[in-house]
Design an enzyme around this catalytic site. Structure first.
Site, PDB file in Angstrom:
ATOM      1  N   VAL A 117       0.864  -1.184   0.000  1.00  0.00           N
ATOM      2  CA  VAL A 117       0.000   0.000   0.000  1.00  0.00           C
ATOM      3  C   VAL A 117       0.897   1.230   0.000  1.00  0.00           C
ATOM      4  O   VAL A 117       1.986   1.220   0.582  1.00  0.00           O
ATOM      5  CB  VAL A 117      -0.959   0.022   1.213  1.00  0.00           C
ATOM      6  CG1 VAL A 117      -2.036  -1.040   1.066  1.00  0.00           C
ATOM      7  CG2 VAL A 117      -0.204  -0.165   2.522  1.00  0.00           C
ATOM      8  N   SER A 118       0.433   2.290  -0.650  1.00  0.00           N
ATOM      9  CA  SER A 118       1.273   3.465  -0.864  1.00  0.00           C
ATOM     10  C   SER A 118       1.440   4.329   0.373  1.00  0.00           C
ATOM     11  O   SER A 118       2.431   5.030   0.524  1.00  0.00           O
ATOM     12  CB  SER A 118       0.700   4.311  -2.014  1.00  0.00           C
ATOM     13  OG  SER A 118       0.644   3.550  -3.205  1.00  0.00           O
ATOM     14  N   THR A 119       0.448   4.320   1.261  1.00  0.00           N
ATOM     15  CA  THR A 119       0.534   5.128   2.481  1.00  0.00           C
ATOM     16  C   THR A 119       0.253   4.245   3.685  1.00  0.00           C
ATOM     17  O   THR A 119      -0.400   3.205   3.584  1.00  0.00           O
ATOM     18  CB  THR A 119      -0.486   6.280   2.462  1.00  0.00           C
ATOM     19  OG1 THR A 119      -1.816   5.742   2.511  1.00  0.00           O
ATOM     20  CG2 THR A 119      -0.341   7.116   1.189  1.00  0.00           C
ATOM     21  N   GLN A 151      -3.465   3.459   4.492  1.00  0.00           N
ATOM     22  CA  GLN A 151      -4.218   2.477   3.723  1.00  0.00           C
ATOM     23  C   GLN A 151      -4.149   1.105   4.386  1.00  0.00           C
ATOM     24  O   GLN A 151      -3.147   0.758   5.030  1.00  0.00           O
ATOM     25  CB  GLN A 151      -3.683   2.396   2.293  1.00  0.00           C
ATOM     26  CG  GLN A 151      -3.967   3.637   1.465  1.00  0.00           C
ATOM     27  CD  GLN A 151      -3.351   3.534   0.075  1.00  0.00           C
ATOM     28  OE1 GLN A 151      -2.147   3.331  -0.062  1.00  0.00           O
ATOM     29  NE2 GLN A 151      -4.173   3.674  -0.939  1.00  0.00           N
TER      30      GLN A 151
END
Length: 203
Positions: free
Chosen positions: A11-13, A16
């Site tokens: 996940v990018s952050t 998330q």
């Protein structure tokens, strides 16, 4: 050689939640899932991704939800697929069935080759479109593809002020533009009709 199924999620952050990805990977048979939080796919040096690559063995299948979970560019994806193939690890994407190939076979290598050609074509197309756009922008009196703030009226006013002895800084203040915009406009005007002295760009 028959191996196990290993999953990788990203996940990018950190806000998330990767649970949906993990559930999909386990439903696809993954007995172990590695997860990176808040990491870009353009960064190859991700902690759990490194651990995942260390963990997989010849005969294993690495499952991801999509290729962009592990590679941020086409070139990264191609190099990764080939590297896994050399190690005897099969790559499977749950949303991209064409990736479920054995890259050690002629057909698998052919698919990777097609991906490489398409990636090169995409880069070349982007470069060509960029150059065409810049050429059009220059023809329209713009630099770098952005509209110029120096309209013909402002250029005429800047030339008149400059010839009257005004500094570039004062011209920029009066016209509410940057000094660099004034300098470029005066230089272009000088190069096209010789209307200003060569020292237009200096105080």
């Amino acid at each position: 050689m028959v191996g196990g199924v290993v999953g990788y999620a990203r996940v990018s952050t950190r806000e998330q939640n990767p649970e949906a990805q993990e559930a999909e990977l386990r439903a696809a048979g993954a007995v172990r899932v590695f997860v990176d939080h808040g990491e870009s796919s353009r960064i190859a040096d991700r902690a759990q991704w490194r651990a995942c690559l260390d963990y997989v063995r010849e005969g294993d299948t690495l499952v991801v939800r999509a290729l962009d979970r592990i590679a941020g560019t086409e070139q990264m994806a191609i190099e990764l697929i080939r590297d896994l193939g050399r190690r005897g690890v099969r790559l499977r994407s749950l949303t991209e069935p064409f990736l479920d190939v054995d890259t050690s076979t002629p057909m698998g290598e052919a698919i990777v080759g097609i991906m490489a050609v398409l990636a090169q074509l995409r880069v070349a197309t982007i470069r060509e479109n960029t150059m065409r756009g810049l050429a059009h922008a220059r023809a329209q009196g713009r630099v770098g593809g952005r509209p110029t703030v120096m309209t013909p009226e402002k250029v005429a006013q800047a030339r008149a002020m400059r010839e009257a002895g005004a500094s570039l800084a004062s011209i920029a203040r009066v016209l509410s533009v940057g000094r660099s915009s004034v300098t470029r406009a005066l230089e272009r005007a000088a190069s096209t009709d010789g209307g200003l002295a060569a020292g237009a760009a200096t105080e």
